[in-house]
Scaffold this motif. Structure first.
Motif, short mmCIF file in Angstrom:
data_model
loop_
_atom_site.label_atom_id
_atom_site.label_comp_id
_atom_site.label_asym_id
_atom_site.label_seq_id
_atom_site.Cartn_x
_atom_site.Cartn_y
_atom_site.Cartn_z
N GLN A 1 -24.67 -2.55 40.54
CA GLN A 1 -24.65 -3.47 41.67
C GLN A 1 -23.39 -4.32 41.69
O GLN A 1 -22.76 -4.50 42.74
CB GLN A 1 -25.88 -4.38 41.62
CG GLN A 1 -25.91 -5.43 42.73
CD GLN A 1 -27.29 -6.01 42.95
OE1 GLN A 1 -28.22 -5.27 43.26
NE2 GLN A 1 -27.43 -7.31 42.79
N ALA A 2 -23.02 -4.84 40.53
CA ALA A 2 -21.82 -5.68 40.45
C ALA A 2 -20.57 -4.89 40.85
O ALA A 2 -19.68 -5.40 41.54
CB ALA A 2 -21.67 -6.23 39.04
N LYS A 3 -20.53 -3.63 40.43
CA LYS A 3 -19.37 -2.79 40.76
C LYS A 3 -19.35 -2.46 42.25
O LYS A 3 -18.30 -2.56 42.91
CB LYS A 3 -19.43 -1.50 39.94
CG LYS A 3 -18.24 -0.59 40.15
CD LYS A 3 -18.31 0.64 39.24
CE LYS A 3 -17.10 1.53 39.44
NZ LYS A 3 -17.17 2.74 38.55
N GLU A 4 -20.50 -2.08 42.78
CA GLU A 4 -20.58 -1.69 44.19
C GLU A 4 -20.20 -2.83 45.12
O GLU A 4 -19.52 -2.63 46.13
CB GLU A 4 -22.00 -1.21 44.52
CG GLU A 4 -22.19 -0.84 45.98
CD GLU A 4 -23.62 -0.45 46.32
OE1 GLU A 4 -23.91 -0.28 47.53
OE2 GLU A 4 -24.45 -0.34 45.39
N HIS A 5 -20.63 -4.05 44.78
CA HIS A 5 -20.41 -5.18 45.69
C HIS A 5 -19.24 -6.07 45.30
O HIS A 5 -18.99 -7.09 45.94
CB HIS A 5 -21.70 -6.00 45.79
CG HIS A 5 -22.82 -5.24 46.43
ND1 HIS A 5 -22.93 -5.07 47.79
CD2 HIS A 5 -23.86 -4.55 45.88
CE1 HIS A 5 -24.00 -4.34 48.07
NE2 HIS A 5 -24.58 -4.01 46.93
N GLY A 6 -18.52 -5.69 44.27
CA GLY A 6 -17.28 -6.39 43.95
C GLY A 6 -17.44 -7.77 43.37
O GLY A 6 -16.67 -8.68 43.70
N TYR A 7 -18.43 -7.93 42.48
CA TYR A 7 -18.57 -9.23 41.80
C TYR A 7 -17.32 -9.51 40.97
O TYR A 7 -16.94 -8.70 40.14
CB TYR A 7 -19.76 -9.21 40.84
CG TYR A 7 -21.14 -9.22 41.44
CD1 TYR A 7 -21.44 -8.52 42.60
CD2 TYR A 7 -22.16 -9.92 40.82
CE1 TYR A 7 -22.72 -8.52 43.13
CE2 TYR A 7 -23.46 -9.92 41.34
CZ TYR A 7 -23.72 -9.21 42.50
OH TYR A 7 -24.99 -9.21 43.03
N VAL B 1 -21.75 -13.00 47.35
CA VAL B 1 -20.62 -12.51 46.57
C VAL B 1 -19.30 -13.07 47.09
O VAL B 1 -18.43 -13.46 46.31
CB VAL B 1 -20.59 -10.96 46.56
CG1 VAL B 1 -19.32 -10.45 45.88
CG2 VAL B 1 -21.82 -10.41 45.83
N ALA B 2 -19.17 -13.14 48.40
CA ALA B 2 -17.93 -13.69 48.98
C ALA B 2 -17.72 -15.13 48.54
O ALA B 2 -16.60 -15.52 48.16
CB ALA B 2 -17.98 -13.60 50.50
N LEU B 3 -18.78 -15.93 48.56
CA LEU B 3 -18.67 -17.33 48.12
C LEU B 3 -18.37 -17.41 46.63
O LEU B 3 -17.52 -18.20 46.21
CB LEU B 3 -19.97 -18.08 48.43
CG LEU B 3 -20.23 -18.42 49.89
CD1 LEU B 3 -21.63 -18.97 50.08
CD2 LEU B 3 -19.19 -19.42 50.41
N GLY B 4 -19.06 -16.60 45.85
CA GLY B 4 -18.82 -16.60 44.40
C GLY B 4 -17.40 -16.22 44.06
O GLY B 4 -16.75 -16.87 43.22
N GLY C 1 -11.87 -23.40 40.92
CA GLY C 1 -12.27 -24.36 39.90
C GLY C 1 -13.76 -24.49 39.67
O GLY C 1 -14.19 -25.32 38.87
N VAL C 2 -14.56 -23.69 40.37
CA VAL C 2 -16.01 -23.72 40.17
C VAL C 2 -16.41 -22.52 39.31
O VAL C 2 -16.09 -21.38 39.65
CB VAL C 2 -16.77 -23.67 41.51
CG1 VAL C 2 -18.29 -23.65 41.27
CG2 VAL C 2 -16.38 -24.85 42.39
N GLY C 3 -17.08 -22.76 38.21
CA GLY C 3 -17.64 -21.66 37.44
C GLY C 3 -18.78 -21.06 38.23
O GLY C 3 -19.58 -21.78 38.82
N VAL C 4 -18.85 -19.74 38.28
CA VAL C 4 -19.89 -19.07 39.06
C VAL C 4 -20.57 -18.03 38.19
O VAL C 4 -19.91 -17.28 37.47
CB VAL C 4 -19.29 -18.37 40.31
CG1 VAL C 4 -20.38 -17.63 41.09
CG2 VAL C 4 -18.59 -19.38 41.21
N VAL C 5 -21.91 -17.97 38.27
CA VAL C 5 -22.65 -16.96 37.53
C VAL C 5 -23.92 -16.59 38.30
O VAL C 5 -24.59 -17.45 38.86
CB VAL C 5 -23.01 -17.45 36.10
CG1 VAL C 5 -23.87 -18.69 36.14
CG2 VAL C 5 -23.68 -16.34 35.30
N ALA C 6 -24.21 -15.29 38.36
CA ALA C 6 -25.49 -14.81 38.87
C ALA C 6 -26.36 -14.47 37.67
O ALA C 6 -25.90 -13.82 36.73
CB ALA C 6 -25.28 -13.58 39.76
#
Length: 201
Positions: A110-116, A75-78, A85-90
């Motif tokens: 999960q996305a909310k808890e971990h701050g996506y 998540v930190a990297l994303g 400038g990098v599009g990111v998607v899980a």
């Protein structure tokens, strides 16, 4: 004997591909425009998500212990590189009928808890994972600005002990892509849970 061979082939089809995209391969056109629903309720495609510097696709899910071990780093990297400038998607390709913990409700939590701060989407047929040849969660595929695969594999070399990581494969690849430099390590072994593929139609 023929029956046994057929049974093995059917199991292989259900499990997914025994190959994966290789460095230099293009973003698969067959799924580039597939609409996938995200935790924000919006539908997006991989082509739409491509950033000026490239695109990072991480096949992931909710229940896998390997995802949980790598999640903070992932998540930190994303979050960081989605601002560079990098599009990111899980992408969650798991069969939610067999694994209810991987359904959209749990994805949202999960996305909310971990701050996506990047899209987390459902691959509703598992066809996106099949087109990539993805088999694990988490499994990273990083494309450059030209849509060519420059890194495929693991997040780093130690899921369980972040403090003992020596090889930051994905971080190094992302930094190189943003800087317009060659990626130092283009491929590593993806470690994680198996993707729980939906039945191919």
């Amino acid at each position: 004997m023929k029956a046994k061979v057929l049974a093995v082939l059917l199991v292989a089809m259900a499990l997914g591909p025994a190959w994966a995209l290789k460095p230099g391969d293009s973003l698969p056109e067959s799924v580039a425009n597939v609409k996938m629903k995200g935790v924000d309720g919006k539908e997006v495609t991989l082509k739409e998500l491509m950033g000026p510097k490239g695109l990072l696709v991480i096949f992931s899910c909710n229940h896998c212990p390997w995802v949980k071990a790598w999640q903070a780093r992932m998540v930190a990297l994303g979050n960081e590189y989605s601002q560079k400038g990098v599009g990111v998607v899980a992408v969650n390709s798991n069969d939610v009928t067999a694994y209810p913990d991987d359904d959209m409700e749990h994805m949202i939590a999960q996305a909310k808890e971990h701050g996506y701060r990047f899209p987390y989407v459902m691959d509703a047929t598992s066809d996106v994972a099949r087109a990539f040849g993805a088999t694990r969660t988490p499994e990273a595929f990083l494309f450059d600005a030209q849509g060519k695969l420059v890194y495929h594999g693991a997040i780093d070399d130690n899921a369980e002990k972040p403090q003992e990581v020596k090889k930051t494969y994905l971080a190094d690849a992302l930094a190189a892509v943003v800087a317009g430099k060659p990626v130092p390590v283009a491929e590593t072994k993806a470690l994680g849970c198996s993707i729980k593929f939906r039945q191919a139609k």
